[in-house]
Scaffold this motif. Structure first.
Motif, PDB file in Angstrom:
ATOM      1  N   ASN A 239      -6.090 -38.932 -51.255  1.00 57.45           N
ATOM      2  CA  ASN A 239      -6.568 -40.248 -50.868  1.00 57.45           C
ATOM      3  C   ASN A 239      -5.974 -40.755 -49.552  1.00 57.45           C
ATOM      4  N   TRP A 240      -5.286 -39.865 -48.845  1.00 56.74           N
ATOM      5  CA  TRP A 240      -4.809 -40.144 -47.495  1.00 56.74           C
ATOM      6  C   TRP A 240      -5.426 -39.114 -46.550  1.00 56.74           C
ATOM      7  N   TYR A 241      -5.371 -39.438 -45.262  1.00 54.43           N
ATOM      8  CA  TYR A 241      -5.849 -38.491 -44.256  1.00 54.43           C
ATOM      9  C   TYR A 241      -4.876 -38.537 -43.090  1.00 54.43           C
ATOM     10  N   GLY A 242      -4.482 -37.355 -42.609  1.00 59.60           N
ATOM     11  CA  GLY A 242      -3.577 -37.371 -41.459  1.00 59.60           C
ATOM     12  C   GLY A 242      -2.776 -36.109 -41.323  1.00 59.60           C
ATOM     13  N   GLY A 243      -1.745 -36.194 -40.499  1.00 60.20           N
ATOM     14  CA  GLY A 243      -0.898 -35.058 -40.189  1.00 60.20           C
ATOM     15  C   GLY A 243      -0.256 -35.255 -38.838  1.00 60.20           C
ATOM     16  N   SER A 244      -0.290 -34.223 -37.994  1.00 59.76           N
ATOM     17  CA  SER A 244       0.402 -34.278 -36.705  1.00 59.76           C
ATOM     18  C   SER A 244      -0.551 -33.999 -35.551  1.00 59.76           C
ATOM     19  N   ILE A 245      -0.253 -34.618 -34.413  1.00 58.66           N
ATOM     20  CA  ILE A 245      -0.959 -34.390 -33.152  1.00 58.66           C
ATOM     21  C   ILE A 245       0.113 -34.101 -32.113  1.00 58.66           C
ATOM     22  N   THR A 292       4.904 -35.446 -30.273  1.00 58.49           N
ATOM     23  CA  THR A 292       4.197 -35.306 -31.544  1.00 58.49           C
ATOM     24  C   THR A 292       4.032 -36.683 -32.167  1.00 58.49           C
ATOM     25  N   THR A 293       2.796 -37.010 -32.490  1.00 57.43           N
ATOM     26  CA  THR A 293       2.513 -38.226 -33.243  1.00 57.43           C
ATOM     27  C   THR A 293       2.185 -37.837 -34.678  1.00 57.43           C
ATOM     28  N   PHE A 294       2.917 -38.420 -35.607  1.00 57.12           N
ATOM     29  CA  PHE A 294       2.617 -38.266 -37.021  1.00 57.12           C
ATOM     30  C   PHE A 294       1.781 -39.479 -37.423  1.00 57.12           C
ATOM     31  N   ALA A 295       0.526 -39.234 -37.774  1.00 55.98           N
ATOM     32  CA  ALA A 295      -0.421 -40.318 -38.020  1.00 55.98           C
ATOM     33  C   ALA A 295      -1.074 -40.139 -39.384  1.00 55.98           C
ATOM     34  N   PHE A 296      -1.181 -41.239 -40.129  1.00 55.06           N
ATOM     35  CA  PHE A 296      -1.750 -41.197 -41.479  1.00 55.06           C
ATOM     36  C   PHE A 296      -2.599 -42.446 -41.702  1.00 55.06           C
ATOM     37  N   TYR A 297      -3.603 -42.274 -42.545  1.00 56.14           N
ATOM     38  CA  TYR A 297      -4.443 -43.418 -42.911  1.00 56.14           C
ATOM     39  C   TYR A 297      -4.717 -43.357 -44.407  1.00 56.14           C
ATOM     40  N   LYS A 298      -4.541 -44.504 -45.063  1.00 55.13           N
ATOM     41  CA  LYS A 298      -4.877 -44.600 -46.495  1.00 55.13           C
ATOM     42  C   LYS A 298      -6.398 -44.740 -46.593  1.00 55.13           C
ATOM     43  N   GLY A 299      -7.072 -43.588 -46.557  1.00 55.44           N
ATOM     44  CA  GLY A 299      -8.526 -43.548 -46.542  1.00 55.44           C
ATOM     45  C   GLY A 299      -8.997 -42.180 -46.095  1.00 55.44           C
TER      46      GLY A 299
END
Length: 510
Positions: A239-245, A292-299
């Motif tokens: 139920n989350w989406y994200g990771g690293s850029i 590195t950006t660690f980015a996450f979204y509850k969706g």
């Protein structure tokens, strides 16, 4: 008024007093503890003393030699230890996870060290909606145990950090929705400096509870944390989406900093979590610059792409994002160093916005690029300059940006407030500038330390914004930046009227 004067005097000499306290006090305390807690006390000839001595994550502290190390298994053991420390006026220190950039904050030379590695209890209450954790647990362990119930507390973003993070405020992947990690604290069992056990919550002492939330351990030794448990789902729930850029070019790194500032300037979306790290990491002895950006979204992906589209569009970006569970999200951010590398931190807090007057650069440090009108890029230029000057001794160094949104701030006040008390109504960011030396180092070179202190003076935080205690240098006096500073001092006067912890325990001062 008399206490205020006393507090000021004690603060001014706290470090020297701790260092100068007679070794006989600790020796006497250790002698008492060997008699009262024989199975829990390690002296320097004990077979397990050295592993316990080196149990922290910074050689600045691991090189210190406590007169004895107490490994309690209960609050009663801690109370016994503190009574001996108080009776003999001994130097002491407390270690939970041991992740601190401040020398002397989680160990002591010739004093008594309380090592919480054996206090690892965990429980979940569905009726109270809380998890209860011992001070010896790491956040990765807490998350793994909480996942079985589909919940998680507000805790650290790096799996190996300990629960003591709560005492400095704490930043969680859930912080944008629910507040600083300390805002999830419902109740704490603490042991006072004179060895009394107290349970502190909103009913027993709401002001003391607020002081603990960000008070850096000055308000007693915490032996149990009861934390709000937020619904996050099971590991099977993606139920989350994200990771690293990740970016590897100078232009891409600059864009990452610029877009992080844009994120801070954008109206708050509490379902979005971001941590951007730009800096230098040596590979086979060769400095490599990256971001590195660690980015996450509850969706889902659509919302993630909408919020983080600028980062995804950086030319050459290496993108590793996907649907994930909350537990998987907590495992993405790496530790970043080994316990055999000495490190220190510099911290700051800023609003987004143009910087028409470029920040000053350190004397003798070359300017890498023309100053920019962007505030975060201006700080990054100074960070680059310091890295370049001292690259020979640095193994890695990163400028890390964490947004603090209006929802996070408001949730803290709604939960009864914390000691940090940031201003409401506008997003800002905390930054961490990490300085990590080579493997096997135990001290910072004098010229590097002088430049670090000059950097702190030349790059002040924006007026009115609090520093983040967990990620500052020991000289930065984070308490004084808090919005609740005056009340915090009053609570300390009430709780520790003789200023014992300031006199005999290193750490944050007033």
């Amino acid at each position: 008024m008399r206490f205020t004067a006393l507090l000021t005097a004690m603060t001014a000499v706290a470090t020297s007093v701790v260092s100068a306290a007679p070794a006989t006090g600790a020796a006497a305390a250790c002698s008492d503890l060997l008699a009262s807690l024989p199975k829990s006390v390690l002296i320097q000839t004990s077979p397990t003393y050295t592993p316990a001595q080196n149990g922290g994550f910074n050689p600045l502290n691991n090189k210190l030699s406590p007169s004895c190390i107490v490994q309690p298994t209960s609050a009663s053991d801690v109370a016994t230890a503190m009574r001996a420390v108080f009776k003999h006026k001994a130097n002491y220190a407390v270690r939970s996870g041991g992740h601190t950039g401040m020398g002397g904050w989680d160990s002591t030379d010739g004093g008594v060290l309380l090592d919480f590695s054996l206090m690892r209890d965990f429980s979940y209450s569905s009726s109270a909606g809380t998890v209860t954790v011992g001070p010896g647990l790491r956040w990765g362990e807490v998350y793994n145990m909480s996942e079985a119930y589909g919940v998680a507390p507000l805790g650290g973003r790096v799996y190996h950090v300990g629960t003591g993070l709560v005492l400095g405020g704490g930043l969680s992947l859930l912080s944008p929705q629910y507040g600083y990690a300390c805002d999830g604290l419902v109740s704490a069992d603490i042991v006072t400096v004179d060895g009394r056990i107290r349970t502190v919550n909103a009913q027993t002492d709401p002001q003391l509870l607020r002081a603990i939330k960000g008070g850096g351990g000055r308000f007693g030794v915490v032996t149990k944390y009861e934390l709000r448990a937020f619904p996050t789902g099971r590991n099977s729930d993606k139920n989350w989406y994200g990771g690293s850029i990740t970016v590897l070019t100078p232009t891409g790194i600059d864009q990452m900093v610029e877009y992080s500032e844009d994120f801070v300037a954008t109206p708050d979306d509490p379902k979005a979590t971001l941590l951007s790290n730009v800096g230098m990491l040596k590979q086979a002895g060769v400095p490599v610059y990256l971001g590195t950006t660690f980015a996450f979204y509850k969706g889902g992906a659509e919302d993630f792409n909408r919020v983080f589209g600028q980062f995804l569009a950086i030319p050459g970006a290496i993108v590793d994002v996907k649907p994930i569970s909350y537990l998987e999200a907590t495992q993405v951010t790496p530790l970043g160093w080994k316990p055999t590398q000495a490190y220190k931190w510099i911290g700051g807090s800023h609003y987004a916005g143009n910087n028409t007057t470029p920040l000053p650069l350190l004397p003798t440090i070359p300017v890498l690029n023309e100053p920019t009108p962007t505030k975060f890029l201006g700080i990054w230029r100074n960070v680059q300059a310091l890295i370049v000057k001292h690259v020979d001794v640095l193994e890695s160094a990163f400028f890390s940006i964490t947004p603090v949104g209006t929802t996070q701030i408001d949730q803290g006040y709604a939960a009864g407030g914390n000691a940090i008390a940031p201003p409401q109504g506008r997003n800002f960011m905390h930054y961490l500038f990490s300085n990590i030396l080579a493997d096997g180092t135990t001290d910072f070179p004098a010229d590097f330390e002088a430049d670090r202190q000059q950097f702190i003076k030349d790059n002040p935080s924006d007026a009115g914004l609090p520093l983040f205690l967990n990620e500052v240098d020991a000289t930065q006096e984070a308490f004084k930046s808090y919005g609740w500073y005056d009340q915090l001092k009053r609570q300390y006067k009430r709780f520790d009227p003789t200023g014992f912890s300031l006199r005999f325990q290193q750490g944050p001062t007033f």
